[in-house]
Scaffold this active site. Structure first.
Site, PDB file in Angstrom:
ATOM      1  N   LEU A  56       0.905  -1.148   0.000  1.00 15.95           N
ATOM      2  CA  LEU A  56       0.000   0.000   0.000  1.00 15.95           C
ATOM      3  C   LEU A  56       0.938   1.189   0.000  1.00 15.95           C
ATOM      4  O   LEU A  56       1.718   1.360   0.943  1.00 15.95           O
ATOM      5  CB  LEU A  56      -0.889  -0.025   1.254  1.00 15.95           C
ATOM      6  CG  LEU A  56      -2.094   0.919   1.293  1.00 15.95           C
ATOM      7  CD1 LEU A  56      -3.041   0.630   0.132  1.00 15.95           C
ATOM      8  CD2 LEU A  56      -2.831   0.778   2.614  1.00 15.95           C
ATOM      9  N   ASP A  57       0.932   1.983  -1.063  1.00 11.47           N
ATOM     10  CA  ASP A  57       1.992   2.980  -1.210  1.00 11.47           C
ATOM     11  C   ASP A  57       2.016   3.980  -0.053  1.00 11.47           C
ATOM     12  O   ASP A  57       1.056   4.129   0.688  1.00 11.47           O
ATOM     13  CB  ASP A  57       1.930   3.678  -2.578  1.00 11.47           C
ATOM     14  CG  ASP A  57       0.648   4.453  -2.799  1.00 11.47           C
ATOM     15  OD1 ASP A  57       0.367   5.361  -2.005  1.00 11.47           O
ATOM     16  OD2 ASP A  57      -0.052   4.165  -3.785  1.00 11.47           O
ATOM     17  N   LYS A  58       3.132   4.635   0.079  1.00 10.71           N
ATOM     18  CA  LYS A  58       3.413   5.492   1.234  1.00 10.71           C
ATOM     19  C   LYS A  58       2.341   6.542   1.449  1.00 10.71           C
ATOM     20  O   LYS A  58       1.939   6.823   2.583  1.00 10.71           O
ATOM     21  CB  LYS A  58       4.789   6.160   1.070  1.00 10.71           C
ATOM     22  CG  LYS A  58       5.212   7.009   2.258  1.00 10.71           C
ATOM     23  CD  LYS A  58       6.621   7.549   2.044  1.00 10.71           C
ATOM     24  CE  LYS A  58       7.071   8.401   3.233  1.00 10.71           C
ATOM     25  NZ  LYS A  58       8.452   8.921   3.056  1.00 10.71           N
TER      26      LYS A  58
END
Length: 236
Positions: free
Chosen positions: A98-100
């Site tokens: 889950l991207d930053k």
């Protein structure tokens, strides 16, 4: 038990990564460099990159409501990595990413055996996201997102058309999207194809696991029933 399965059962890494380490000569059994396909027993001593491994009795399965700013990596030198954030006593790693900049539900486990099975695209695990964009949502946008979007895939160095998916408008600038694939930054890239910018992205469901009851930044252990459903679906 095959060596790669033993390594994954300790939580050190997935089976696929274990195979890579074996090929690289970084795995020893009873002091000798191991080969792919080797079987090990309870009395064998297994070392990976100089670390002796012990099989765990119970695996850990966690659901985290990740806040934005946390990076889904096991690399401890990366500031704000998810492992230091949770500070769990067991060695765990995230299932997928889950991207930053995004927030919401991500699963973590010490069970390397189950990770690749959950991530297999053919298993069609659905994931729900709530997305807020920078301008009013039009019917054309909803239809275009639903029918598949051509985006560049840097891993394969080619353009990919995303799978058809369900997209529902929730507000003037907010929609819900259900995906069964997980390309890198997929939703952001899909929106960009229609000249929309994502302001906020939250994952609220992975398969049968939801964010219900987990406050932002908090986590809980999966129930035995929740784990059983995953294992039944993946044949573990």
């Amino acid at each position: 038990m095959r060596l790669n399965k033993f390594i994954s059962s300790t939580g050190y890494c997935s089976r696929r990564k274990a195979d890579e380490l074996i090929i690289q000569g970084k795995v020893k059994v009873n002091g000798k460099i191991a080969e792919l396909g080797l079987a090990v027993g309870p009395d064998d001593v297994v070392e990976v990159e100089g670390q002796k491994l012990k099989q765990k009795k119970n695996d850990v399965y966690i659901a985290l409501n990740k806040p934005a700013g946390i990076t889904c990596t096991t690399e401890r030198h990366v500031e704000g990595n998810i492992i230091d954030y949770i500070q769990h006593p067991e060695r765990i790693f995230p299932i997928g990413r889950l991207d930053k900049e995004s927030e919401g539900l991500i699963l973590l486990t010490s069970d390397g055996d189950i990770v690749n099975e959950i991530l297999r695209e053919e298993n069609n695990y659905e994931k729900d996201y709530i997305v807020m964009v920078n301008k009013p949502i039009t019917p054309a946008f909803i239809q275009g997102m639903s029918n598949g979007v051509e985006i560049y895939n840097p891993v394969k160095n080619e353009y990919t058309i995303t799978k058809k998916c369900k997209v529902v408008k929730l507000g003037e600038r907010t929609f819900k999207i259900t995906l069964s694939q997980g390309l890198n930054r997929q939703i952001r890239r899909m929106c960009s194809a229609f000249n929309y910018q994502v302001y906020k992205l939250q994952r609220i469901r992975v398969a049968h696991i939801t964010l219900e009851g987990i406050e932002r930044g908090g986590w809980r252990d999966l129930t035995e029933e929740e784990v059983r459903k995953f294992k039944e679906a993946t044949g573990n």
